[in-house]
Design an enzyme around this catalytic site. Structure first.
Site: not given
Ligand code: HAX
Length: 426
Positions: A234, A264, A310, A319, A365
């Site tokens: 964002s 996000h 993350h 946080r 979160d």
């Molecule tokens: N649960 C299950 N699988 C997860 C995971 C989780 N909490 N976090 C990462 N993974 C998976 C990813 O989906 C990805 O899978 P694929 O290879 O099949 O695509 C793999 O692990 C590698 O991902 P990564 O490199 O560790 O993580 P990214 O940087 O791609 O993504 C995310 C970071 C935050 C989007 C991810 O950890 C996620 O989806 N978490 C759950 C949603 C969440 O909590 N989001 C909030 C983040 C904080 C934020 O921005 N707040 O606003």
């Protein structure tokens, strides 16, 4: 209008411009990063490609605001941290009072905003309402007026400042209106000029708060979500839109649309939904084994565990720690909060065994929703709006500084799959 913050910035900006000019002149061609193909396929992860001075996020430190770790700022007001984001210094008492009184003077929301919100479908998501409310105020933009007049770009930051402060002053009322209209079928509660920005917001939401812990939580919530450097989805959207010389109404509304995604800002909503669903499906306070089985099932079905992982951090998000401490102090026996603590013990181990997530630790979160839920703010569809209200300060600080530095239009280069294939042949 006296404005000590604007005066302070006016004094700082010439020096900042000189510094940037001299860095580019002397070191402009120095290489600072290289880019790999997996970074292109991986959402440009980690590529150093932007300047953002408001804050930085270290993989092993978490959020640092102008050199101060976020856990050292938890007793501050969001207005103080906004001043810090912009100037690199915390305000003294006089400067804080001046900023607070300035925000109160700007807080009147144009009446057409209420008409727009009232005209929206009842089942609109609160984030759609929030983003729309900000965008529809675009006609108020001082920045657009000045830009249309052909004002020199070195002067534009001042109008950006005015627009951003107007938005910051108005979002608590707008967000409270959305909450009360959508979930309480209630009237608007008038702002109280004697209250601080977050305390006023807490009051306008109309949540019962006999002990004052909800207002305290709102202050903490607003500080913890205020900024997270410039590369998150964002903030990046905000900077990209602002770099085209669109004004802050366009930029902030656009940023909120990115915040509304479940990977996000919407993760706070998803996280609480998942905890409440788990509690309901299990039918009682879950045992550790039940929590483990529930989360494992999510992972086995290629679902994410919200609140964990993350793109940058590789530690428990500070946080999250601040929220955990708040819950432990004020609501240790709350059933949902206890599940948050159980998840903290269980999920990282599962994610490590699962072997995919690079960061198995909780992010901001994972805990925030449980504290809101405890106070009776149970409508988790609304949680991302709270995140947005706070982050409007961070987006604003980044926009003002970008204009102060006459930041260039953002335009990275995309490549085709054929181009990538040719590189691999070489
Ligand atoms: N649960 C299950 N699988 C997860 C995971 C989780 N909490 N976090 C990462 N993974 C998976 C990813 O989906 C990805 O899978 P694929 O290879 O099949 O695509 C793999 O692990 C590698 O991902 P990564 O490199 O560790 O993580 P990214 O940087 O791609 O993504 C995310 C970071 C935050 C989007 C991810 O950890 C996620 O989806 N978490 C759950 C949603 C969440 O909590 N989001 C909030 C983040 C904080 C934020 O921005 N707040 O606003």
């Amino acid at each position: 209008m006296s404005n000590l913050l604007k005066e302070k910035l006016s004094a700082q900006i010439p020096g900042l411009r000189e510094e940037a000019k001299s860095i580019v002149k002397v070191h402009g061609k120095k290489e600072i990063d290289h880019v790999t193909i997996d970074q292109l396929y991986g959402g440009m992860r980690g590529i150093k490609g932007l300047i953002c001075d408001t804050s930085s996020v270290g993989l092993d430190t978490g959020l640092i605001i102008r050199g101060i770790p976020i856990l050292e700022l938890t007793e501050k007001l969001p207005e103080e941290v906004f001043y810090l984001l912009l100037t690199g210094e915390l305000p003294d008492e006089n400067a804080l009072k001046d900023l607070q009184s300035d925000l109160h003077k700007r807080e009147d929301v144009p009446s057409y905003v209420w008409n727009v919100l009232n005209a929206m479908p009842e089942d609109s998501h609160p984030m759609v309402m929030f983003s729309t409310a900000i965008l529809c105020m675009e006609k108020e933009s001082e920045f657009r007026k000045l830009n249309d007049k052909g004002t020199g770009k070195d002067k534009l930051w001042e109008a950006m400042f005015e627009d951003c402060l107007n938005i910051i002053a108005r979002v608590p009322q707008i967000a409270a209106f959305i909450y009360r209209k959508k979930f309480k079928k209630g009237d608007m509660i008038s702002p109280d000029r004697n209250l601080d920005w977050a305390g006023n917001f807490a009051k306008m939401l109309g949540i019962e708060d006999k002990e004052g812990t909800f207002a305290r939580l709102m202050r903490l919530y607003m500080v913890l979500h205020i900024d997270h450097e410039g590369g998150n989805a964002s903030a990046f959207a905000n900077l990209v839109i602002g770099s085209t010389l669109s004004d802050s109404y366009y930029s902030i509304s656009g940023a909120l649309n990115a915040l509304a995604g479940p990977l996000h800002g919407l993760a706070n909503q998803e996280c609480l939904r998942f905890i409440v669903n788990m509690r309901e499906q299990i039918g009682h306070s879950p045992t550790d084994d039940e929590v483990k089985a529930y989360c494992q099932n999510l992972l086995d079905n290629n679902r994410v565990v919200s609140g964990y992982g993350h793109p940058v951090l590789r530690i428990t998000d500070p946080r999250f720690i601040a929220f955990l401490e708040f819950g432990t102090k004020y609501m240790p026996d709350d059933e949902i909060f206890k599940i948050v603590k159980q998840l903290f013990e269980i999920v990282p181990v599962l994610l490590v065994l699962h072997g995919k997530a690079k960061d198995p630790w909780p992010n901001v979160d994972a805990a925030s929703g449980s504290l809101l839920y405890h106070h009776g703010l149970t409508e988790y569809e609304y949680y991302t709006v709270l995140f947005g209200v706070s982050r409007v300060m961070g987006y604003s600080a980044q926009l003002i500084l970008a204009r102060a530095m006459s930041a260039a239009i953002i335009r990275p280069k995309s490549v085709t799959t054929d181009w990538i294939k040719k590189q691999t042949e070489i």
